[in-house]
Write a protein that holds these residues in place. Structure first.
Motif, mmCIF file in Angstrom:
data_model
loop_
_atom_site.group_PDB
_atom_site.id
_atom_site.type_symbol
_atom_site.label_atom_id
_atom_site.label_comp_id
_atom_site.label_asym_id
_atom_site.label_seq_id
_atom_site.Cartn_x
_atom_site.Cartn_y
_atom_site.Cartn_z
ATOM 1 N N LEU A 1 -123.583 124.144 27.475
ATOM 2 C CA LEU A 1 -123.259 122.773 27.086
ATOM 3 C C LEU A 1 -121.901 122.725 26.381
ATOM 4 C CD1 LEU A 1 -124.763 119.966 27.132
ATOM 5 C CD2 LEU A 1 -125.281 120.407 24.735
ATOM 6 N N ARG A 2 -121.710 123.662 25.457
ATOM 7 C CA ARG A 2 -120.453 123.728 24.717
ATOM 8 C C ARG A 2 -119.280 124.006 25.653
ATOM 9 N NH1 ARG A 2 -121.980 127.511 21.440
ATOM 10 N NH2 ARG A 2 -123.255 126.026 20.288
ATOM 11 N N SER A 3 -119.490 124.880 26.623
ATOM 12 C CA SER A 3 -118.433 125.217 27.571
ATOM 13 C C SER A 3 -118.041 124.004 28.415
ATOM 14 C CB SER A 3 -118.898 126.364 28.473
ATOM 15 O OG SER A 3 -117.942 126.655 29.460
ATOM 16 N N THR A 4 -119.030 123.230 28.849
ATOM 17 C CA THR A 4 -118.744 122.029 29.645
ATOM 18 C C THR A 4 -117.949 121.016 28.839
ATOM 19 O OG1 THR A 4 -120.781 122.329 30.918
ATOM 20 C CG2 THR A 4 -119.798 120.150 30.948
ATOM 21 N N ILE A 5 -118.327 120.817 27.577
ATOM 22 C CA ILE A 5 -117.599 119.890 26.705
ATOM 23 C C ILE A 5 -116.140 120.330 26.569
ATOM 24 C CG2 ILE A 5 -117.393 119.042 24.328
ATOM 25 C CD1 ILE A 5 -120.488 119.260 24.177
ATOM 26 N N GLU A 6 -115.936 121.611 26.303
ATOM 27 C CA GLU A 6 -114.578 122.129 26.122
ATOM 28 C C GLU A 6 -113.743 121.986 27.389
ATOM 29 O OE1 GLU A 6 -115.405 126.072 24.845
ATOM 30 O OE2 GLU A 6 -115.826 125.498 22.754
ATOM 31 N N GLN A 7 -114.351 122.271 28.533
ATOM 32 C CA GLN A 7 -113.625 122.163 29.795
ATOM 33 C C GLN A 7 -113.233 120.714 30.092
ATOM 34 O OE1 GLN A 7 -115.973 123.985 32.892
ATOM 35 N NE2 GLN A 7 -116.144 125.936 31.791
ATOM 36 N N ASN A 8 -114.161 119.784 29.891
ATOM 37 C CA ASN A 8 -113.869 118.372 30.162
ATOM 38 C C ASN A 8 -112.761 117.845 29.249
ATOM 39 O OD1 ASN A 8 -115.823 118.331 32.123
ATOM 40 N ND2 ASN A 8 -117.341 117.217 30.907
ATOM 41 N N LEU A 9 -112.840 118.184 27.970
ATOM 42 C CA LEU A 9 -111.831 117.698 27.029
ATOM 43 C C LEU A 9 -110.474 118.346 27.290
ATOM 44 C CD1 LEU A 9 -113.827 117.469 23.665
ATOM 45 C CD2 LEU A 9 -113.311 115.672 25.314
ATOM 46 N N ALA A 10 -110.465 119.622 27.625
ATOM 47 C CA ALA A 10 -109.197 120.296 27.925
ATOM 48 C C ALA A 10 -108.551 119.702 29.169
ATOM 49 C CB ALA A 10 -109.437 121.793 28.111
ATOM 50 N N ALA A 11 -109.362 119.402 30.191
ATOM 51 C CA ALA A 11 -108.817 118.806 31.409
ATOM 52 C C ALA A 11 -108.280 117.402 31.132
ATOM 53 C CB ALA A 11 -109.900 118.760 32.490
ATOM 54 N N ALA A 12 -109.004 116.623 30.316
ATOM 55 C CA ALA A 12 -108.537 115.281 29.957
ATOM 56 C C ALA A 12 -107.226 115.353 29.186
ATOM 57 C CB ALA A 12 -109.606 114.566 29.138
ATOM 58 N N GLU A 13 -107.149 116.305 28.266
ATOM 59 C CA GLU A 13 -105.921 116.452 27.481
ATOM 60 C C GLU A 13 -104.744 116.814 28.364
ATOM 61 O OE1 GLU A 13 -104.637 118.272 23.210
ATOM 62 O OE2 GLU A 13 -105.932 119.521 24.444
ATOM 63 N N SER A 14 -104.959 117.711 29.321
ATOM 64 C CA SER A 14 -103.876 118.110 30.218
ATOM 65 C C SER A 14 -103.369 116.920 31.022
ATOM 66 C CB SER A 14 -104.371 119.218 31.150
ATOM 67 O OG SER A 14 -103.370 119.580 32.073
ATOM 68 N N LEU A 15 -104.288 116.102 31.533
ATOM 69 C CA LEU A 15 -103.888 114.923 32.303
ATOM 70 C C LEU A 15 -103.124 113.923 31.438
ATOM 71 C CD1 LEU A 15 -107.205 114.446 34.287
ATOM 72 C CD2 LEU A 15 -104.964 114.890 35.320
ATOM 73 N N ILE A 16 -103.584 113.706 30.215
ATOM 74 C CA ILE A 16 -102.918 112.756 29.326
ATOM 75 C C ILE A 16 -101.524 113.248 28.966
ATOM 76 C CG2 ILE A 16 -102.989 111.763 26.991
ATOM 77 C CD1 ILE A 16 -106.073 111.707 27.290
ATOM 78 N N MET A 17 -101.401 114.530 28.683
ATOM 79 C CA MET A 17 -100.094 115.087 28.333
ATOM 80 C C MET A 17 -99.115 114.986 29.500
ATOM 81 S SD MET A 17 -101.459 118.436 26.269
ATOM 82 C CE MET A 17 -99.886 119.266 26.284
ATOM 83 N N THR A 18 -99.613 115.271 30.712
ATOM 84 C CA THR A 18 -98.747 115.196 31.878
ATOM 85 C C THR A 18 -98.329 113.757 32.152
ATOM 86 O OG1 THR A 18 -99.908 117.091 32.826
ATOM 87 C CG2 THR A 18 -98.539 115.813 34.321
ATOM 88 N N ALA A 19 -99.285 112.836 32.048
ATOM 89 C CA ALA A 19 -98.963 111.425 32.284
ATOM 90 C C ALA A 19 -98.058 110.857 31.202
ATOM 91 C CB ALA A 19 -100.251 110.612 32.354
ATOM 92 N N SER A 20 -97.945 111.524 30.066
ATOM 93 C CA SER A 20 -97.094 111.048 28.978
ATOM 94 C C SER A 20 -95.624 111.311 29.239
ATOM 95 C CB SER A 20 -97.488 111.725 27.658
ATOM 96 O OG SER A 20 -98.819 111.443 27.319
ATOM 97 N N ARG A 21 -95.328 112.273 30.116
ATOM 98 C CA ARG A 21 -93.943 112.682 30.310
ATOM 99 C C ARG A 21 -93.216 111.765 31.275
ATOM 100 N NH1 ARG A 21 -96.491 117.675 30.445
ATOM 101 N NH2 ARG A 21 -96.193 117.934 32.694
ATOM 102 N N ASP A 22 -91.941 111.950 31.335
ATOM 103 C CA ASP A 22 -91.084 111.177 32.220
ATOM 104 C C ASP A 22 -91.502 111.407 33.671
ATOM 105 O OD1 ASP A 22 -88.374 111.171 33.982
ATOM 106 O OD2 ASP A 22 -88.310 109.650 32.400
ATOM 107 N N PRO A 23 -91.496 110.355 34.519
ATOM 108 C CA PRO A 23 -91.937 110.522 35.910
ATOM 109 C C PRO A 23 -91.189 111.615 36.668
ATOM 110 C CG PRO A 23 -91.689 108.200 35.385
ATOM 111 C CD PRO A 23 -91.149 108.968 34.211
#
Length: 443
Positions: free
Chosen positions: A411-433
């Motif tokens: 359960l803990r591993s799934t939570i960490e994976q989902n949040l890490a993937a969300a963070e990566s997407l948000i960080m990438t979408a934050s940058r210049d196109p």
């Protein structure tokens, strides 16, 4: 002669007192209520029932449930608490005795929540409303509106301004978490709880810490229940309690234990708690509950035609009890321990969503990030098929089985994976196109 007569009378009186004391039977009450609550009833009951001595075992709800289940050799007659889940757990394990309803005039349900156990094992004796406690000065300082319903609490404007306690530490909090899950469904309910987690300022160690934190202006809004928000020691605080438009009113209950050694005394205590005299005690400031007795609760209950949270989704305490431990485990791992990360990710996501980004690739990334943040670490289907020992209560401090340990790690591993993937997407979408084509693995 007069002296001898007086002496004989004193001796007889003493012997009569000794006989009366010997015949006085103990009635053992296991309860989660504080001494200030219990003492009001104890004094009045013993005054009317001189042959019974009330013996109180006071513990928090989870500890009291375990005490009854595990300490079977210890005398216990009554269970008296607020959390319906605890009564359902004890009913499932055969710890409760069937009990006849008393003629109180109370409705069968209040905004979708049953007052008495439909199965006939425990009775509601008082009602309380869940809602929000807020500090007007704090809201004015931060330019915040007063929240009016449960959905308001997930609005980005409240980021960092809300306090709650963990459902694993509070039966009252567990019930509102479960009510949200039953109303909105497992998946959507956890999405709502994730967004609420992103708006939390803190998770208090105890239930009473929510209203206290608001009074101290550590945060502006707290999710709590009416009697905790209006506790006597907060009488001078600049706090306001409101029940939301989609209100939740739940009963506090009483039951007779199947191993009771004083069934007749237990029935008399239930009679007293539901009598007019007992119900009037609920209205005293130190107790502060709503009586179920219809003649005493006029104007204190919501309109039955109102839009209660459970109006169209009647609460199922049996389903709640069956997954009690799982809900607490998920809330602690997903919301409590990841509170700071959820706050950071939800704030950054909502900031980007309101920035009117017109790049389709970045919009798609933000959509995927929202889906990951809203996704429970265990789906509704997975939850339903889970073995009962993994869903039931996991007592604090108890040694976990190998299966429980493996499940908690997964359960803990799934939570960490989902949040890490969300963070990566948000960080990438934050940058210049123009930089998106590089798609670095980490920033």
């Amino acid at each position: 002669m007069s002296a001898l007569v007086l002496s004989a009378m004193c001796t007889l009186a003493s012997l009569a007192g000794a006989v009366w004391a010997a015949e006085r039977r103990d009635l053992v009450v296991v309860t989660s209520y504080p001494p200030s609550f219990i003492e009001q009833f104890q004094r009045a009951f013993e005054r009317r029932n001189a042959d019974i001595r009330l013996v109180v075992i006071q513990r928090n709800t989870a500890s009291a449930s375990r005490f009854i289940i595990e300490k079977t050799e210890v005398a216990a007659d009554i269970f008296w608490a607020s959390a319906a889940d605890a009564f359902e757990l004890l009913k499932r394990t055969g710890e409760l005795r069937p009990i006849a309803p008393r003629p109180t005039g109370a409705p069968a349900r209040v905004l979708g929540y049953p007052v008495d156990d439909p199965g006939g094992y425990y009775l509601g004796f008082a009602l309380s409303g869940y809602g929000f406690v807020y500090n007007p000065s704090y809201l004015a300082q931060h330019g915040l509106p007063v929240p009016r319903d449960w959905q308001d609490l997930i609005k980005p404007v409240y980021s960092g301004h809300i306090g709650i306690t963990s459902p694993s530490r509070s039966g009252t909090t567990h019930l509102i978490v479960e009510a949200l899950l039953q109303t909105y469904g497992w998946d959507h309910g956890w999405a709502l709880l994730s967004q609420l987690g992103g708006n939390l300022s803190t998770v208090t160690a105890r239930s009473f810490g929510v209203a206290s934190g608001v009074a101290q202006r550590r945060f502006g809004i707290g999710i709590t229940i009416d009697f905790l928000a209006r506790a006597p020691d907060l009488a001078n605080a600049d706090n306001v309690f409101i029940t939301p438009r989609n209100a939740v009113f739940v009963p506090a209950s009483i039951a007779i234990l199947s191993r009771s050694r004083n069934i007749e005394g237990a029935e008399r205590f239930v009679d007293f708690v539901l009598s007019e005299e007992g119900q009037k005690i609920l209205l005293t400031p130190v107790v502060g509950r709503i009586p179920v007795l219809a003649s005493l609760n006029g104007g204190l209950l919501p309109q039955q035609a109102g839009d209660g949270l459970l109006k169209y989704h009647s609460f199922d305490p049996s389903a709640s009890a069956a997954r009690y431990g799982l809900v607490n485990l998920m809330f602690d791992d997903y919301i409590v321990r990841r509170r700071a990360m959820l706050a950071r990710l939800w704030k950054r996501l909502t900031d980007l969503e309101t920035a009117n980004i017109d790049d389709p690739q970045r919009q798609e990334m933000l959509g995927r990030a929202r889906a990951l943040l809203s996704m429970p670490p265990l789906s509704a289907e997975e939850m339903t098929s889970l073995a009962d020992p993994l869903k039931a209560e996991w007592p604090r401090g108890a040694v976990r089985s190998p299966e429980q340990q493996a499940f908690a790690r997964a359960l803990r591993s799934t939570i960490e994976q989902n949040l890490a993937a969300a963070e990566s997407l948000i960080m990438t979408a934050s940058r210049d196109p123009d930089s998106l084509r590089y798609q670095p693995w980490r920033q």
